[in-house]
Design a protein around this motif. Structure first.
Motif, short mmCIF file in Angstrom:
data_model
loop_
_atom_site.label_atom_id
_atom_site.label_comp_id
_atom_site.label_asym_id
_atom_site.label_seq_id
_atom_site.Cartn_x
_atom_site.Cartn_y
_atom_site.Cartn_z
N ARG A 190 0.83 -1.20 0.00
CA ARG A 190 0.00 0.00 0.00
C ARG A 190 0.86 1.25 0.00
O ARG A 190 1.99 1.24 0.46
CB ARG A 190 -0.89 0.03 1.24
N PHE A 243 0.67 5.42 1.23
CA PHE A 243 -0.03 6.18 2.24
C PHE A 243 -0.46 7.52 1.67
O PHE A 243 0.23 8.11 0.83
CB PHE A 243 0.87 6.39 3.46
N ARG A 254 5.15 8.54 3.51
CA ARG A 254 5.98 8.27 4.68
C ARG A 254 7.35 7.78 4.24
O ARG A 254 7.66 6.61 4.39
CB ARG A 254 5.32 7.18 5.54
N PHE A 285 11.36 7.06 4.29
CA PHE A 285 12.38 6.86 5.32
C PHE A 285 13.41 7.95 5.09
O PHE A 285 14.24 7.86 4.19
CB PHE A 285 12.99 5.46 5.21
N GLN A 286 13.37 9.00 5.92
CA GLN A 286 14.09 10.22 5.59
C GLN A 286 15.60 10.12 5.73
O GLN A 286 16.32 10.88 5.10
CB GLN A 286 13.57 11.37 6.46
N ASP A 287 16.06 9.21 6.57
CA ASP A 287 17.51 9.12 6.75
C ASP A 287 18.16 8.16 5.75
O ASP A 287 19.30 7.76 5.94
CB ASP A 287 17.84 8.67 8.18
N ASP A 329 14.51 14.21 0.89
CA ASP A 329 14.01 15.57 1.08
C ASP A 329 14.10 16.44 -0.18
O ASP A 329 13.58 17.54 -0.20
CB ASP A 329 14.68 16.26 2.29
N ARG A 334 8.39 1.91 -3.85
CA ARG A 334 8.64 0.98 -2.75
C ARG A 334 7.70 -0.22 -2.84
O ARG A 334 8.10 -1.36 -2.62
CB ARG A 334 8.40 1.68 -1.41
#
Lengths: 336, 260
Positions: B84, B86, B90, B92-94, B141, B155
């Motif tokens: 799915r 969102f 969401r 994974f920022q790092d 970012d 993803r």
């Protein structure tokens, strides 16, 4: 993650660096005097401890204060086994098993908690366990009394120089092994999954990551390393006392070291350990009360202005600490 | 309809006194695109949360193929073939963009057999299909809204799902990006992925869906082919207003390929 087709050197850079450091340390062992040897042994011990905490606090992003429980149990359980006639290998293994059982008991309930609740819960169980052991009166062990291990360990047969050398290499081995564990972990699917959980657990789970199981696994791994170091520490000192073994300050120190160097990185904690221990050795003797104020200041400043830690210098150079960058970090990470 | 790959019966979610999803039956067959529409607060996202295991149903049952999936957690359902996106991305920022997608490749359907190098290739491929090729080593970012939505899709693609839930993939996109996203959805379906598609842009839903499922107040209001839904009086009153003309006028513009 680096692109494919990296050179052999780039791919094995971390391993080569580790090998070089170990060789250097081994070569230095005969040149250091008793004081140098003691400080270096301390550095190795803290590197191993910091890396064990880095797994749970850095990579998993779970600020666990349960480390004293594992370090302390590693020390005390080994001591109890030794004075009851167990051999050194049995004492080491037994202490590890007891610590893993403790870790499971602490981890299963606390890992369901998030954020501050997890921090406070792990702090409380650590303190509770210290009090339990302090009041323990069994197996020929009495919580408030220091246990002398020199006899049971057979250390009386060794001269002080030989003894110091031995633990220099024991702690060096533990430090190298802990760096290797983190290195292997960082490059594996589990390292990636853990960082995903840290960033967004819901999204990670929706992509198939078994978050609860993985966090428990890493918590246990981190506890196991801390316990082994606790055992080695008790053997090194030759005498062990409950309040020292379960001392929260050791954990606070390693948290400062990991934050200062760079949490969730391979070499950050090593840098942090060296800097903080240098600081402690330089001002800690005369102005012991100051070292903790300085540590506290360091952690606040790092978290506010450069949360990635000093390790950023290796990627960004001094620009990582340019005033403009620090101000930008401060705004970006500010809690409102 | 052939045997459903997912079937929910009497699915219900209660938050205290609020019935967010109220006894909904839902089925989807292999290869379908089902549009899920409804007014704000209709329970669409909660409904998808229940189907994907992000939240557990208060009552009702869910079958995935032959298996009872009612009590399975999100990661277990993911491994059985669900993925799915969102509504609010969401990332994974790092991590780098490639690493984000590698998580899907390593842990999604059959992920246990995938090594790091294979995952890297699978992720690179998924990025290209989602239109993010060339950004693999950048951080998340730098992505625009559209790019973040594409990353969500990439993803999922890397996880190689058989059933993909897209939660408002078009929100915040401009007209060109909407058309690109719709093309991507059709391409995915042609590649064998079954899709449930939550969206507010009704003309877009109607243009791409085989079947439309309407939720209102946590209940199923209507279900049918796009034309039937557009003609349904109850749906019009609850949600649509008069959009028939808009749908007839809606023609996806020819757009250049690629671009984030």
């Amino acid at each position: 993650m680096k692109p494919e087709g990296r050179s052999l050197f780039a791919r094995h850079r971390d391993l080569l660096l580790l090998a070089a450091l170990v060789v250097l340390a081994a070569a230095l062992s005969t040149r250091l005097g008793p004081y140098g040897l003691r400080v270096a042994t301390m550095v190795f011990m803290y590197v191993a401890l910091a890396q064990s905490w880095n797994l749970i606090g850095g990579y998993a992003g779970l600020i666990s204060i349960a480390h004293p429980a594992f370090f302390g149990t590693g020390a005390i359980a080994a001591a109890i086994l030794l004075i009851n006639g167990a051999g050194i290998p049995i004492a080491m293994l037994g202490a590890l098993l007891v610590s893993l059982a403790v870790a499971l008991c602490i981890g299963l309930p606390t890992l369901r908690l998030q954020g501050h609740y997890f921090v406070v819960a792990t702090l409380l169980v650590s303190e509770a366990l210290r009090n339990f052991v302090l009041n323990l009166n069994a197996f020929g062990f009495s919580g408030g009394i220091a246990v002398n291990l020199v006899g049971p360990l057979g250390l009386t047969r060794m001269g002080p120089a030989e003894y110091n050398q031995l633990f220099y290499f024991v702690m060096l081995g533990l430090a190298a092994a802990s760096v290797l564990v983190v290195l292997g972990f960082e490059r594996s699917r589990w390292g990636l999954a853990l960082r995903a959980i840290r960033d967004n657990q819901t999204a990670a789970s929706a992509l198939g990551v078994a978050a609860a199981r993985l966090k428990t696994m890493v918590f246990m791994l981190s506890a196991a390393i801390a316990s082994i170091i606790g055992t080695a520490w008790a053997f090194w000192l030759g005498t062990v006392e409950t309040n020292e073994a379960y001392n929260l300050l050791i954990t606070f120190e390693i948290i400062v070291m990991v934050f200062l160097g760079g949490r969730g990185t391979l070499w950050g904690p090593v840098i942090g350990v060296v800097l903080i221990l240098m600081l402690n050795e330089s001002i800690g003797i005369e102005l012991a009360e100051l070292t903790q104020i300085v540590s506290g200041l360091i952690v606040v400043l790092i978290v506010l202005f450069q949360p990635d830690g000093l390790i950023r210098i290796t990627t960004d150079g001094l620009a990582a600490f340019a005033p403009r960058r620090l101000a930008a970090n401060f705004r970006r990470y500010r809690v409102t | 309809m052939s045997a459903p790959i997912l079937a929910a019966t009497g699915l219900t979610k209660r938050f205290g006194g609020l019935l967010a999803v109220d006894g909904v039956d839902f089925e989807i067959a292999r290869g379908e695109i089902v549009g899920l529409i409804g007014p704000n607060g209709a329970g669409k996202t909660t409904f998808v949360d229940l189907l994907t295991g992000v939240q557990m149903a208060t009552s009702g049952s869910i079958r995935l193929g032959e298996r009872d999936a009612t009590r399975l957690s999100a990661h277990e359902r993911s491994r059985l073939g669900l993925a799915r996106t969102f509504q609010i991305p969401r990332p994974f920022q790092d991590m780098t963009i490639l690493e984000n997608v590698m998580v899907g490749a390593l842990f999604g359907v059959g992920g246990r057999a995938v090594g790091m190098e294979a995952a890297r290739r699978q992720a690179t491929d998924a990025l290209a299909r989602a239109g993010l090729g060339g950004l693999a080593d950048r951080r998340t970012d730098i992505l625009t809204t559209s790019g973040r939505k594409r990353l969500e899709i990439a993803r999922c693609l890397a996880a190689q799902p058989m059933l993909l839930f897209l939660d408002e993939p078009l929100g915040g996109l401009n007209a060109t990006e909407v058309n690109e996203a719709l093309d991507l959805i059709r391409t995915l379906r042609d590649g064998g992925v079954t899709i449930v598609f939550i969206e507010h842009i009704v003309p877009a839903v109607m243009s791409v869906s085989d079947r439309v499922f309407v939720l209102a107040g946590g209940r199923k209001l209507a279900e049918g082919k796009p034309a039937e839904i557009l003609a349904d009086g109850a749906v019009r009153r609850a949600y649509l207003g008069d959009v028939g003309g808009a749908v007839r006028r809606y023609r996806p513009a020819a757009t250049p390929a690629g671009g984030a």
